[in-house]
Design an enzyme around this catalytic site. Structure first.
Site, PDB file in Angstrom:
ATOM      1  CB  VAL B  19     -26.558 133.889 -31.218  1.00 57.11           C
ATOM      2  CG1 VAL B  19     -26.002 134.229 -32.593  1.00 57.11           C
ATOM      3  CG2 VAL B  19     -27.128 132.474 -31.213  1.00 57.11           C
ATOM      4  CD  GLU B  20     -19.763 135.957 -28.498  1.00 57.67           C
ATOM      5  OE1 GLU B  20     -18.804 136.395 -29.153  1.00 57.67           O
ATOM      6  OE2 GLU B  20     -19.619 135.345 -27.409  1.00 57.67           O
ATOM      7  CB  ALA B  21     -21.484 135.544 -35.515  1.00 60.59           C
ATOM      8  CE  LYS B  53     -17.702 140.933 -34.252  1.00 57.49           C
ATOM      9  NZ  LYS B  53     -17.181 142.300 -34.340  1.00 57.49           N
ATOM     10  CE  LYS B 218     -20.256 131.849 -25.989  1.00 59.07           C
ATOM     11  NZ  LYS B 218     -19.630 132.784 -25.048  1.00 59.07           N
TER      12      LYS B 218
END
Lengths: 278, 278
Positions: B19-21, B53, B218
């Protein structure tokens, strides 16, 4: 679907002869606000003199049958409480025939008439009309909150609506949110659907049938609303007559998007009397 | 449908790495009423320090983004207005991207935050919060009447709902009718359905995508409501994590009648931090 045909001196006799009981909606048919619609007394008198049964079927639940009988009287019409089927009465009857335990309580978001009918049927009503500054909606946010909680927190709690009419008309000029507004609010906060006892549900029809012992094909529902009155008549197998003296205009009736077609339509109830004159 | 699995020290790393956000709902996730939920500051700090994020996505439209940033600040969290996606902002953006003519007026049945976001977007809002005695519902029967008339009498009038949440929680103990209550009232009296811009509608997702340029696969939506937060995440193709610190209990999640299953569930947001500690 057959398009509706205008009532005329040519076809009125066959309708008249085939019908033993006329069911009338009140607002927009018999009266408008506080004024009797032209020609109503003579028409009702003529129907009675020819041996036709008459009954008034109203979705407006603010009044009890007794309060309605008084309104008729004030307008110069003599009608007994027994000839009136209001959705306030229907709500009380729904509890009665479903053996609702009389020791339990009924929370009312609505008018005095519902409380009166509940009491006559042996039930205890709470709530009822809110303070007057809230006007026609007749309810406050406190009522909605409490009603919401009753339904959400009590598994099996009944949610009964007298009707889901979108709007009402106090006068010719003003449209007001109808009971469908507050029913919608309760649906929105409980995510449950109500049991509707007023038109177009045919719940009241059982009582009408018991009273008159007349086949519904020999009844004619006369009303000014397509989605309540006319649908109610059609759902029950009655003949139907739309009058244009209330909320429905001829262009709404004949709009291609309208899929509720009464058997007949005419300007006002008194046309029956006019057209039958020799 | 796969049943949801509990977040644990064994599976947290694979979720975290993919996961990016992280998208967080606020009420029941970050705070409850006016109290921060335990462990939130450390968790947000850790996520930021690892380059994730963070964005807050709330259905509550009473506040504007600026008012929300103030609420975060009061609770000791530094969040910029840009990191907040509220349904009040979404409503204003809906008008913006649909080229709503700025000379026309927007009638608001709801809170101050909506009026503020409309103004920021260059629109003129009318109506807004009603007198205080009506409390949380934040609206009076006058507002409903006027709103009903606007929609019924103006062909093409837009009917936009910030959300249809059934209930809200001011405290742990009290359930209140949510915006779904008044949206239901308007539906009931107009017989029209609204355009919903809040969760679970993915309208806000376009703005999120533009902001982050990150594929939704993501992103992870973290929320306490199945029918808004989790459904919103699923509708947008995000991963989903249910926290049990808000309205949803484990027994509701696991009830056979529930058909919304998040990818993971856990007690509270801070568990992410706990489970990741070496």
């Amino acid at each position: 679907m057959e398009p509706s045909i205008p009532l005329s001196p040519d076809n009125v006799k066959s309708l008249f002869d085939s019908v033993e009981a006329f069911l009338f909606d009140c607002d927009g048919v018999i009266w408008k606000g506080d004024k009797l619609i032209e020609g109503v007394p003579e028409t009702l008198e003529m129907l009675r003199s020819k041996g036709k049964k008459i009954v008034f079927v109203t979705n407006n639940s603010r009044k009890s049958r007794k309060q309605y009988a008084n309104k008729f009287l004030q307008l110069g019409l003599t009608v007994s409480g027994e000839e009136i089927f209001s959705s306030s009465f229907a709500a009380a009857m729904y509890l009665k025939i479903n053996n609702f335990p009389p020791e339990k309580k009924v929370y009312v978001i609505g008018g005095e008439g519902i409380l009166e009918e509940l009491e006559l049927a042996g039930f205890t009503g709470l709530g009822g009309p809110a303070s007057h500054h809230l006007g026609r909606l007749g309810t406050s946010s406190e009522n909605i909150r409490y009603g919401t909680l009753c339904i959400r927190e009590n598994p099996g709690c009944l949610f009964i609506a007298t009707n889901r009419d979108a709007v009402g008309h106090m006068t010719d000029l003003q449209e007001w949110p109808g009971a469908g507004c507050m029913v919608g609010a309760i649906c929105g906060s409980t995510q449950k659907e109500p049991i509707v006892v007023g038109k177009p549900s045919t719940f009241m029809m059982d009582f009408l049938l018991k009273k008159f012992q007349i086949n519904t094909s020999k009844m004619c529902m006369v009303g000014d609303r397509l989605d309540t009155d006319i649908l109610f008549g059609q759902n029950a197998g009655c003949k139907t007559l739309l009058v244009l003296s209330g909320v429905t205009t001829l262009s709404v009736l004949q709009d291609p998007s309208n899929n509720i077609q009464p058997d007949y339509y005419t300007g006002k109830v008194a046309d029956i009397f006019q057209f039958l004159r020799p």
